[in-house]
Design a protein around this motif. Sequence first.
Motif, PDB file in Angstrom:
ATOM      1  N   GLN A  51       0.813  -1.211   0.000  1.00 36.46           N
ATOM      2  CA  GLN A  51       0.000   0.000   0.000  1.00 36.46           C
ATOM      3  C   GLN A  51       0.853   1.270   0.000  1.00 36.46           C
ATOM      4  O   GLN A  51       0.315   2.370  -0.095  1.00 36.46           O
ATOM      5  CB  GLN A  51      -0.919   0.015   1.225  1.00 36.46           C
ATOM      6  CG  GLN A  51      -1.964  -1.075   1.238  1.00 36.46           C
ATOM      7  CD  GLN A  51      -3.055  -0.840   0.212  1.00 36.46           C
ATOM      8  OE1 GLN A  51      -3.413   0.281  -0.080  1.00 36.46           O
ATOM      9  NE2 GLN A  51      -3.582  -1.920  -0.336  1.00 36.46           N
ATOM     10  N   VAL A  83      -3.189   2.084   7.940  1.00 40.84           N
ATOM     11  CA  VAL A  83      -3.325   3.534   7.784  1.00 40.84           C
ATOM     12  C   VAL A  83      -3.354   4.214   9.147  1.00 40.84           C
ATOM     13  O   VAL A  83      -2.735   5.263   9.352  1.00 40.84           O
ATOM     14  CB  VAL A  83      -4.595   3.867   6.977  1.00 40.84           C
ATOM     15  CG1 VAL A  83      -4.874   5.368   6.989  1.00 40.84           C
ATOM     16  CG2 VAL A  83      -4.446   3.387   5.529  1.00 40.84           C
ATOM     17  N   ARG A 112      -7.955   3.276  -6.343  1.00 38.60           N
ATOM     18  CA  ARG A 112      -6.700   3.872  -5.921  1.00 38.60           C
ATOM     19  C   ARG A 112      -6.680   5.331  -6.340  1.00 38.60           C
ATOM     20  O   ARG A 112      -7.076   5.667  -7.451  1.00 38.60           O
ATOM     21  CB  ARG A 112      -5.504   3.158  -6.559  1.00 38.60           C
ATOM     22  CG  ARG A 112      -5.359   1.716  -6.144  1.00 38.60           C
ATOM     23  CD  ARG A 112      -4.871   1.598  -4.724  1.00 38.60           C
ATOM     24  NE  ARG A 112      -3.577   2.230  -4.572  1.00 38.60           N
ATOM     25  CZ  ARG A 112      -2.884   2.248  -3.438  1.00 38.60           C
ATOM     26  NH1 ARG A 112      -3.400   1.680  -2.379  1.00 38.60           N
ATOM     27  NH2 ARG A 112      -1.725   2.840  -3.353  1.00 38.60           N
ATOM     28  N   ARG A 153     -10.020   6.459   1.161  1.00 39.78           N
ATOM     29  CA  ARG A 153      -9.981   5.433   0.116  1.00 39.78           C
ATOM     30  C   ARG A 153     -10.238   4.050   0.702  1.00 39.78           C
ATOM     31  O   ARG A 153     -11.045   3.264   0.183  1.00 39.78           O
ATOM     32  CB  ARG A 153      -8.623   5.450  -0.585  1.00 39.78           C
ATOM     33  CG  ARG A 153      -8.474   4.385  -1.669  1.00 39.78           C
ATOM     34  CD  ARG A 153      -7.045   4.280  -2.152  1.00 39.78           C
ATOM     35  NE  ARG A 153      -6.169   3.741  -1.132  1.00 39.78           N
ATOM     36  CZ  ARG A 153      -6.058   2.448  -0.843  1.00 39.78           C
ATOM     37  NH1 ARG A 153      -6.808   1.571  -1.480  1.00 39.78           N
ATOM     38  NH2 ARG A 153      -5.219   2.038   0.080  1.00 39.78           N
ATOM     39  N   THR A 181      -1.188   9.049  -7.706  1.00 38.17           N
ATOM     40  CA  THR A 181      -0.043   9.595  -6.961  1.00 38.17           C
ATOM     41  C   THR A 181       0.675  10.596  -7.833  1.00 38.17           C
ATOM     42  O   THR A 181       0.898  10.377  -9.031  1.00 38.17           O
ATOM     43  CB  THR A 181       0.913   8.481  -6.557  1.00 38.17           C
ATOM     44  OG1 THR A 181       1.325   7.750  -7.736  1.00 38.17           O
ATOM     45  CG2 THR A 181       0.229   7.503  -5.597  1.00 38.17           C
ATOM     46  N   GLU A 201      -5.930   8.737   2.233  1.00 42.91           N
ATOM     47  CA  GLU A 201      -5.735   7.288   2.208  1.00 42.91           C
ATOM     48  C   GLU A 201      -6.779   6.592   3.065  1.00 42.91           C
ATOM     49  O   GLU A 201      -7.303   5.531   2.696  1.00 42.91           O
ATOM     50  CB  GLU A 201      -4.330   6.949   2.707  1.00 42.91           C
ATOM     51  CG  GLU A 201      -3.949   5.492   2.576  1.00 42.91           C
ATOM     52  CD  GLU A 201      -3.731   5.047   1.149  1.00 42.91           C
ATOM     53  OE1 GLU A 201      -3.559   3.829   0.935  1.00 42.91           O
ATOM     54  OE2 GLU A 201      -3.731   5.900   0.237  1.00 42.91           O
TER      55      GLU A 201
END
Length: 352
Positions: free
Chosen positions: A137, A304, A348, A322, A351, A319
Amino acid sequence: MNWFGRSAALPDAGLLGQALMALRCDDRPVPPATTVTVLGADGRARRPLVRPGAPVTCGAGESAWCWHAGPYAMDLVPFAAAPEVGLRLQGMVAGADAVPGGERFELLLAAEAPPERLTVAAFALLVQGALRGALAQGLLELPPGTSLEEWHAFRAGVNELLYTRFGLIVTDCLPVDLGDIVDYAAVLRARAARLEPVEVPAAAPASPVAVAAGTPPDDAQALRRLFLELPALAAQLRVLPLPAGAFGAHRALLQQLALAALQVNTMPALGLAAPGQPLPAAGQRGRAGASAAAVAALDDAWSVLARMKQDGFAALHDEAERVLANLAQHLARRRSGEHAAEPVAQRREPTL
């Protein structure tokens, strides 16, 4: 009490703190130098004061575990594609935990442990899976040719991840070369076996448990993990320090977790499309797959949270959104049973 039955000495008690981390000890004498935890059917834990050598008394629906804090040593392979790259990790289970939500290791015993015992080898597989998930991840980074500064950052991330996820305090973590002990032929055979389709005759069921219950055995376990761990996850998220202006975003994440917990608490039976209406086998397989995917999202959420504790709420807010969106999607699939056999891609964020 049957003094010639359940009250007999606990088998393999001498292995606690060595090859074993925890053993069921219902109505059995407590081994010395261990902690006793009694778990209710709802996952709540209590620690009775039991003298070593005296039996543990459990109430209706309760189970007793005796566990040793360690220390323990384990060799891990953080990258499945590079079995020669290893980490030698040493750690011990945390004692009294000030984090709301109860002892994390005791939550592990309630939600994930096998029925009778938790071995160090089985625990190491859970730790290895958590590390691989965090690396996949991008929540942990261990690049080739890692510098000393990058290693310290990775080590700090590992410490926080394993404490948050398992209640394990890491005392040492070193890179090791496992090339001399890896059986590469066995690795290749295992990969080939996973890639080859396996034909299972209809008259030869894969699991006698599935036949007896009429359901895949992992679906109930997945829902139990979600039922027990979502409130604990929310409790730890609730006490995170927040930057200015983050109250609304924080509250929204807590609301998503509360809705996910409500979904789990009211989840329909696996084999029913509606009251009195059975769900076809394909729909049941899809529902079981959805519950397994929801557990994977739950594991991502713990990762996370661990990174949030290091870098702050704002840095990981997107994050977290998500991961919780993926969790909600999988729970909706588990509830509906419609088109559940089709794989759903993980969403996703791009980035930059």
